[in-house]
Design a protein around this motif. Structure first.
Motif, PDB file in Angstrom:
ATOM      1  N   GLU A 137       0.831  -1.199   0.000  1.00  0.00           N
ATOM      2  CA  GLU A 137       0.000   0.000   0.000  1.00  0.00           C
ATOM      3  C   GLU A 137       0.867   1.251   0.000  1.00  0.00           C
ATOM      4  OE1 GLU A 137      -3.672  -0.059   2.498  1.00  0.00           O
ATOM      5  OE2 GLU A 137      -2.727   1.652   3.477  1.00  0.00           O
ATOM      6  N   VAL A 138       0.466   2.243  -0.817  1.00  0.00           N
ATOM      7  CA  VAL A 138       1.126   3.546  -0.844  1.00  0.00           C
ATOM      8  C   VAL A 138       0.055   4.633  -0.705  1.00  0.00           C
ATOM      9  CG1 VAL A 138       3.063   2.720  -2.251  1.00  0.00           C
ATOM     10  CG2 VAL A 138       1.080   3.770  -3.360  1.00  0.00           C
ATOM     11  N   SER A 139       0.498   5.845  -0.487  1.00  0.00           N
ATOM     12  CA  SER A 139      -0.421   6.967  -0.303  1.00  0.00           C
ATOM     13  C   SER A 139      -0.748   7.654  -1.615  1.00  0.00           C
ATOM     14  CB  SER A 139       0.214   8.016   0.624  1.00  0.00           C
ATOM     15  OG  SER A 139       0.468   7.476   1.883  1.00  0.00           O
ATOM     16  N   VAL A 140      -1.984   8.137  -1.723  1.00  0.00           N
ATOM     17  CA  VAL A 140      -2.347   9.099  -2.766  1.00  0.00           C
ATOM     18  C   VAL A 140      -2.235  10.450  -2.071  1.00  0.00           C
ATOM     19  CG1 VAL A 140      -4.138   9.958  -4.303  1.00  0.00           C
ATOM     20  CG2 VAL A 140      -3.903   7.490  -3.927  1.00  0.00           C
ATOM     21  N   VAL A 141      -1.297  11.265  -2.526  1.00  0.00           N
ATOM     22  CA  VAL A 141      -0.985  12.499  -1.804  1.00  0.00           C
ATOM     23  C   VAL A 141      -1.575  13.752  -2.441  1.00  0.00           C
ATOM     24  CG1 VAL A 141       1.090  11.550  -0.732  1.00  0.00           C
ATOM     25  CG2 VAL A 141       1.271  12.710  -2.940  1.00  0.00           C
ATOM     26  N   SER A 142      -2.039  13.646  -3.690  1.00  0.00           N
ATOM     27  CA  SER A 142      -2.571  14.830  -4.352  1.00  0.00           C
ATOM     28  C   SER A 142      -3.221  14.440  -5.665  1.00  0.00           C
ATOM     29  CB  SER A 142      -1.436  15.833  -4.595  1.00  0.00           C
ATOM     30  OG  SER A 142      -1.945  17.039  -5.126  1.00  0.00           O
ATOM     31  N   GLY A 143      -3.750  15.426  -6.341  1.00  0.00           N
ATOM     32  CA  GLY A 143      -4.343  15.200  -7.650  1.00  0.00           C
ATOM     33  C   GLY A 143      -4.646  16.519  -8.336  1.00  0.00           C
ATOM     34  N   THR A 144      -5.001  16.425  -9.612  1.00  0.00           N
ATOM     35  CA  THR A 144      -5.372  17.612 -10.373  1.00  0.00           C
ATOM     36  C   THR A 144      -6.635  17.311 -11.163  1.00  0.00           C
ATOM     37  OG1 THR A 144      -4.077  16.986 -12.324  1.00  0.00           O
ATOM     38  CG2 THR A 144      -2.944  18.321 -10.653  1.00  0.00           C
ATOM     39  N   GLY A 145      -7.201  18.344 -11.779  1.00  0.00           N
ATOM     40  CA  GLY A 145      -8.402  18.166 -12.586  1.00  0.00           C
ATOM     41  C   GLY A 145      -9.556  17.691 -11.735  1.00  0.00           C
ATOM     42  N   LYS A 146     -10.168  16.577 -12.124  1.00  0.00           N
ATOM     43  CA  LYS A 146     -11.304  16.031 -11.373  1.00  0.00           C
ATOM     44  C   LYS A 146     -10.896  15.493 -10.008  1.00  0.00           C
ATOM     45  CE  LYS A 146     -14.152  15.149 -15.338  1.00  0.00           C
ATOM     46  NZ  LYS A 146     -14.959  14.223 -16.106  1.00  0.00           N
ATOM     47  N   PHE A 147      -9.596  15.418  -9.749  1.00  0.00           N
ATOM     48  CA  PHE A 147      -9.097  14.901  -8.473  1.00  0.00           C
ATOM     49  C   PHE A 147      -8.358  15.969  -7.658  1.00  0.00           C
ATOM     50  CE2 PHE A 147      -9.281  11.088 -11.211  1.00  0.00           C
ATOM     51  CZ  PHE A 147     -10.243  10.399 -10.494  1.00  0.00           C
ATOM     52  N   ARG A 148      -8.751  17.223  -7.800  1.00  0.00           N
ATOM     53  CA  ARG A 148      -8.107  18.282  -7.017  1.00  0.00           C
ATOM     54  C   ARG A 148      -8.209  17.982  -5.530  1.00  0.00           C
ATOM     55  NH1 ARG A 148     -10.468  23.418 -10.195  1.00  0.00           N
ATOM     56  NH2 ARG A 148      -9.055  23.303 -11.974  1.00  0.00           N
ATOM     57  N   PHE A 149      -7.112  18.225  -4.835  1.00  0.00           N
ATOM     58  CA  PHE A 149      -7.021  18.010  -3.392  1.00  0.00           C
ATOM     59  C   PHE A 149      -7.269  16.561  -2.992  1.00  0.00           C
ATOM     60  CE2 PHE A 149      -8.185  22.555  -3.698  1.00  0.00           C
ATOM     61  CZ  PHE A 149      -7.076  23.089  -3.060  1.00  0.00           C
ATOM     62  N   ALA A 150      -6.990  15.615  -3.887  1.00  0.00           N
ATOM     63  CA  ALA A 150      -7.217  14.197  -3.586  1.00  0.00           C
ATOM     64  C   ALA A 150      -6.300  13.735  -2.456  1.00  0.00           C
ATOM     65  CB  ALA A 150      -6.969  13.350  -4.831  1.00  0.00           C
TER      66      ALA A 150
END
Length: 183
Positions: A137-150
């Protein structure tokens, strides 16, 4: 008028607290949970290799189990385990053999979506990947577009491995929280 001031201030404080709670609840409704499974097509050998060792300890053989070896990757992401299924995006980034025993990689990966549903959006994955374990398992630390502030997590699972072809299929099960509407 001075005697009414404490009552007026108390009423204003209560009003501001109520307003803050209402705004918080409205913002919470915009938070969305998305789950997805992605299939990573990783080719480690041949002319169409999608991963390459780019640095390592001088005098040591650069392998995935050799501490300090740095790799870059640009793998195809597909809808199913079949490499000919619909393309969803690319897995682009790097990983470093960070465990002295060669069993742990530090990954820094961008999931770059090109498929219709999330085209132009990204997810950023980071963490310690135990590549010899069936699940890690790893972390999802961010995102852009439809996943802003993921934010969230991803599990990496070896779905299949063909040593003759140097082709691995990894299944990434990703769960993220992100905002559905941004101002």
């Amino acid at each position: 008028m001075a005697q009414n001031s404490p009552k007026l201030i108390a009423k204003l404080v209560i009003l501001l607290l109520a307003l803050a709670i209402i705004i918080s609840l409205a913002e919470a409704k915009k938070l969305k949970k998305t789950k997805m499974s992605l299939y990573i097509q990783d080719y480690s050998t041949g002319p169409n290799s999608t991963v390459a060792a780019i640095a390592g300890i001088a005098g040591k053989h650069w392998t995935v189990t050799q501490f300090g070896t740095v790799y870059i990757t640009d793998d195809l992401i597909t809808e199913t385990a079949d490499p000919n299924s619909s393309q969803i995006g690319r897995s682009q980034g790097m990983y470093v053999t960070s465990g002295l025993d060669g069993r742990t990689l530090h990954v820094s990966i961008s999931v770059v979506f090109t498929g219709k549903k999330y085209a132009g959006s990204t997810l950023e994955l980071q963490g310690a990947y135990k590549h010899f374990e069936h699940n890690s398992e790893v972390s999802v630390v961010s995102g852009t577009g439809k996943f802003r502030f993921a934010r969230g997590y991803a599990t990496f699972e070896t779905y299949s491995w063909n040593t003759t072809m140097g082709h691995a299929v990894l299944r990434w099960n990703i769960t993220v929280l992100h905002y559905t509407k941004m101002y």
